[in-house]
Design a protein around this motif. Structure first.
Motif, PDB file in Angstrom:
ATOM      1  N   PHE A   1       0.833  -1.200   0.000  1.00 32.93           N
ATOM      2  CA  PHE A   1       0.000   0.000   0.000  1.00 32.93           C
ATOM      3  C   PHE A   1       0.870   1.253   0.000  1.00 32.93           C
ATOM      4  O   PHE A   1       0.620   2.192  -0.763  1.00 32.93           O
ATOM      5  CB  PHE A   1      -0.945   0.006   1.209  1.00 32.93           C
ATOM      6  N   MET A   2       1.892   1.279   0.865  1.00 31.62           N
ATOM      7  CA  MET A   2       2.772   2.447   0.944  1.00 31.62           C
ATOM      8  C   MET A   2       3.460   2.707  -0.389  1.00 31.62           C
ATOM      9  O   MET A   2       3.557   3.856  -0.832  1.00 31.62           O
ATOM     10  CB  MET A   2       3.819   2.266   2.057  1.00 31.62           C
ATOM     11  N   MET A   3       3.939   1.652  -1.027  1.00 31.48           N
ATOM     12  CA  MET A   3       4.617   1.821  -2.311  1.00 31.48           C
ATOM     13  C   MET A   3       3.641   2.338  -3.378  1.00 31.48           C
ATOM     14  O   MET A   3       3.960   3.270  -4.114  1.00 31.48           O
ATOM     15  CB  MET A   3       5.237   0.493  -2.755  1.00 31.48           C
ATOM     16  N   SER A   4       2.464   1.734  -3.430  1.00 35.59           N
ATOM     17  CA  SER A   4       1.464   2.152  -4.422  1.00 35.59           C
ATOM     18  C   SER A   4       1.025   3.594  -4.177  1.00 35.59           C
ATOM     19  O   SER A   4       0.898   4.386  -5.127  1.00 35.59           O
ATOM     20  CB  SER A   4       0.243   1.235  -4.358  1.00 35.59           C
ATOM     21  N   PHE A   5       0.797   3.943  -2.910  1.00 34.67           N
ATOM     22  CA  PHE A   5       0.379   5.289  -2.558  1.00 34.67           C
ATOM     23  C   PHE A   5       1.462   6.302  -2.940  1.00 34.67           C
ATOM     24  O   PHE A   5       1.176   7.333  -3.541  1.00 34.67           O
ATOM     25  CB  PHE A   5       0.070   5.363  -1.061  1.00 34.67           C
ATOM     26  N   GLY A   6       2.709   5.991  -2.622  1.00 36.82           N
ATOM     27  CA  GLY A   6       3.813   6.900  -2.939  1.00 36.82           C
ATOM     28  C   GLY A   6       3.996   7.107  -4.425  1.00 36.82           C
ATOM     29  O   GLY A   6       4.165   8.241  -4.899  1.00 36.82           O
ATOM     30  N   ILE A   7       3.942   6.027  -5.179  1.00 39.09           N
ATOM     31  CA  ILE A   7       4.076   6.137  -6.636  1.00 39.09           C
ATOM     32  C   ILE A   7       2.898   6.929  -7.202  1.00 39.09           C
ATOM     33  O   ILE A   7       3.073   7.811  -8.057  1.00 39.09           O
ATOM     34  CB  ILE A   7       4.177   4.739  -7.284  1.00 39.09           C
ATOM     35  N   GLY A   8       1.691   6.644  -6.712  1.00 41.12           N
ATOM     36  CA  GLY A   8       0.505   7.353  -7.176  1.00 41.12           C
ATOM     37  C   GLY A   8       0.569   8.843  -6.890  1.00 41.12           C
ATOM     38  O   GLY A   8       0.231   9.669  -7.752  1.00 41.12           O
ATOM     39  N   ILE A   9       1.013   9.208  -5.693  1.00 37.29           N
ATOM     40  CA  ILE A   9       1.126  10.630  -5.320  1.00 37.29           C
ATOM     41  C   ILE A   9       2.114  11.346  -6.243  1.00 37.29           C
ATOM     42  O   ILE A   9       1.838  12.444  -6.737  1.00 37.29           O
ATOM     43  CB  ILE A   9       1.579  10.776  -3.848  1.00 37.29           C
ATOM     44  N   ARG A  10       3.269  10.737  -6.459  1.00 36.03           N
ATOM     45  CA  ARG A  10       4.279  11.389  -7.302  1.00 36.03           C
ATOM     46  C   ARG A  10       3.823  11.490  -8.749  1.00 36.03           C
ATOM     47  O   ARG A  10       4.013  12.510  -9.400  1.00 36.03           O
ATOM     48  CB  ARG A  10       5.613  10.642  -7.209  1.00 36.03           C
ATOM     49  N   MET A  11       3.227  10.421  -9.274  1.00 38.57           N
ATOM     50  CA  MET A  11       2.813  10.413 -10.679  1.00 38.57           C
ATOM     51  C   MET A  11       1.629  11.349 -10.937  1.00 38.57           C
ATOM     52  O   MET A  11       1.526  11.928 -12.016  1.00 38.57           O
ATOM     53  CB  MET A  11       2.443   8.990 -11.132  1.00 38.57           C
TER      54      MET A  11
ATOM     55  N   SER B   1       7.803  20.560  -2.936  1.00 37.52           N
ATOM     56  CA  SER B   1       8.191  20.925  -1.573  1.00 37.52           C
ATOM     57  C   SER B   1       7.632  19.925  -0.557  1.00 37.52           C
ATOM     58  O   SER B   1       8.299  19.580   0.409  1.00 37.52           O
ATOM     59  CB  SER B   1       7.721  22.342  -1.233  1.00 37.52           C
ATOM     60  N   TRP B   2       6.424  19.424  -0.770  1.00 34.84           N
ATOM     61  CA  TRP B   2       5.852  18.423   0.131  1.00 34.84           C
ATOM     62  C   TRP B   2       6.571  17.092  -0.015  1.00 34.84           C
ATOM     63  O   TRP B   2       6.811  16.398   0.956  1.00 34.84           O
ATOM     64  CB  TRP B   2       4.370  18.237  -0.158  1.00 34.84           C
ATOM     65  N   ILE B   3       6.882  16.731  -1.263  1.00 31.57           N
ATOM     66  CA  ILE B   3       7.638  15.493  -1.514  1.00 31.57           C
ATOM     67  C   ILE B   3       8.981  15.571  -0.797  1.00 31.57           C
ATOM     68  O   ILE B   3       9.400  14.622  -0.129  1.00 31.57           O
ATOM     69  CB  ILE B   3       7.853  15.258  -3.036  1.00 31.57           C
ATOM     70  N   ALA B   4       9.662  16.698  -0.918  1.00 32.99           N
ATOM     71  CA  ALA B   4      10.967  16.876  -0.274  1.00 32.99           C
ATOM     72  C   ALA B   4      10.859  16.688   1.232  1.00 32.99           C
ATOM     73  O   ALA B   4      11.617  15.914   1.831  1.00 32.99           O
ATOM     74  CB  ALA B   4      11.526  18.266  -0.592  1.00 32.99           C
ATOM     75  N   VAL B   5       9.927  17.368   1.840  1.00 32.72           N
ATOM     76  CA  VAL B   5       9.775  17.337   3.295  1.00 32.72           C
ATOM     77  C   VAL B   5       9.367  15.947   3.779  1.00 32.72           C
ATOM     78  O   VAL B   5       9.984  15.381   4.680  1.00 32.72           O
ATOM     79  CB  VAL B   5       8.733  18.403   3.731  1.00 32.72           C
ATOM     80  N   PHE B   6       8.341  15.392   3.173  1.00 30.00           N
ATOM     81  CA  PHE B   6       7.795  14.114   3.630  1.00 30.00           C
ATOM     82  C   PHE B   6       8.741  12.955   3.341  1.00 30.00           C
ATOM     83  O   PHE B   6       9.021  12.129   4.208  1.00 30.00           O
ATOM     84  CB  PHE B   6       6.421  13.867   2.993  1.00 30.00           C
ATOM     85  N   TYR B   7       9.242  12.870   2.118  1.00 28.58           N
ATOM     86  CA  TYR B   7      10.090  11.743   1.734  1.00 28.58           C
ATOM     87  C   TYR B   7      11.426  11.743   2.470  1.00 28.58           C
ATOM     88  O   TYR B   7      11.966  10.683   2.751  1.00 28.58           O
ATOM     89  CB  TYR B   7      10.304  11.743   0.218  1.00 28.58           C
ATOM     90  N   THR B   8      11.968  12.910   2.762  1.00 29.60           N
ATOM     91  CA  THR B   8      13.235  12.951   3.498  1.00 29.60           C
ATOM     92  C   THR B   8      13.041  12.413   4.912  1.00 29.60           C
ATOM     93  O   THR B   8      13.836  11.600   5.388  1.00 29.60           O
ATOM     94  CB  THR B   8      13.799  14.379   3.525  1.00 29.60           C
ATOM     95  N   GLY B   9      11.982  12.829   5.573  1.00 32.54           N
ATOM     96  CA  GLY B   9      11.707  12.313   6.917  1.00 32.54           C
ATOM     97  C   GLY B   9      11.371  10.842   6.914  1.00 32.54           C
ATOM     98  O   GLY B   9      11.911  10.054   7.706  1.00 32.54           O
TER      99      GLY B   9
END
Length: 184
Positions: free
Chosen positions: A90-100, A107-115
């Motif tokens: 689910f996490m992988m699918s959600f992350g790929i879906g959000i980015r695509m 800026s949200w990707i930077a903040v969230f993905y780094t943490g």
């Protein structure tokens, strides 16, 4: 393919470490145009939440489950249970879906993905450090004739699973001599 149960800790460490590095890389690349002290502090908060509330507990829970298997040899994918594999998918699918989809700005990707990536990577190192502890404990006990290492059953405490036969006082904890203690 079956492996010794302690090697499941190593497999989990490699998988989570690799996932953490990939997520962290995406976050760092997105930080190129989005660096600010505020964003760095938010990344630190995201890391702290995921480390304390998700991945720190996950490492303890799965280490206890793995080490309490009764059979020494286990199927390599048993480093996680079915629920954890579903969460990972689910996490992988959600992350790929959000980015695509472009729903979140860079800026949200930077903040969230780094943490998140940092917390994932440290979960991987947590599994690997537990593998090293178990591996070295097994070697030491093999040198003592007649001594068979035994792992205590998991006791569910209000703050989560514990490998200790009693709730440890973090600063002065000394495990019982006949138990291994695998704390972080």
């Amino acid at each position: 393919m079956k492996v010794r149960k302690k090697q499941l800790l190593l497999a989990a460490g490699i998988i989570w470490g690799f996932a953490g590095i990939n997520i962290l890389r995406i976050g760092i690349l997105a930080y190129r145009q989005n660096w600010s002290v505020r964003n760095a502090l938010i990344s630190l908060a995201v890391f702290a939440v995921f480390r304390a509330m998700v991945f720190g507990k996950l490492v303890k829970k799965h280490t206890a489950r793995i080490m309490n298997y009764t059979e020494e040899k286990q199927f390599i994918l048993k480093f996680f249970d079915v629920k954890s594999f579903c969460i990972m998918a689910f996490m992988m699918s959600f992350g790929i879906g959000i980015r695509m989809s472009g729903i979140w700005p860079d800026s949200w990707i930077a903040v969230f993905y780094t943490g998140l990536g940092t917390a994932l990577f440290l979960a991987g190192t947590g599994f690997i450090s537990r593998y090293i502890k178990v591996h070295s404990l097994g070697r030491r006990s093999a040198q003592a004739p007649g001594h068979i290492p035994r792992f205590p059953p998991v006791k569910l405490l209000p703050d989560g699973p514990s490998l200790s036969p009693y709730k440890p006082n973090r600063s002065w904890h000394k495990p019982a001599s006949h138990h291994f203690h695998l704390s972080s």
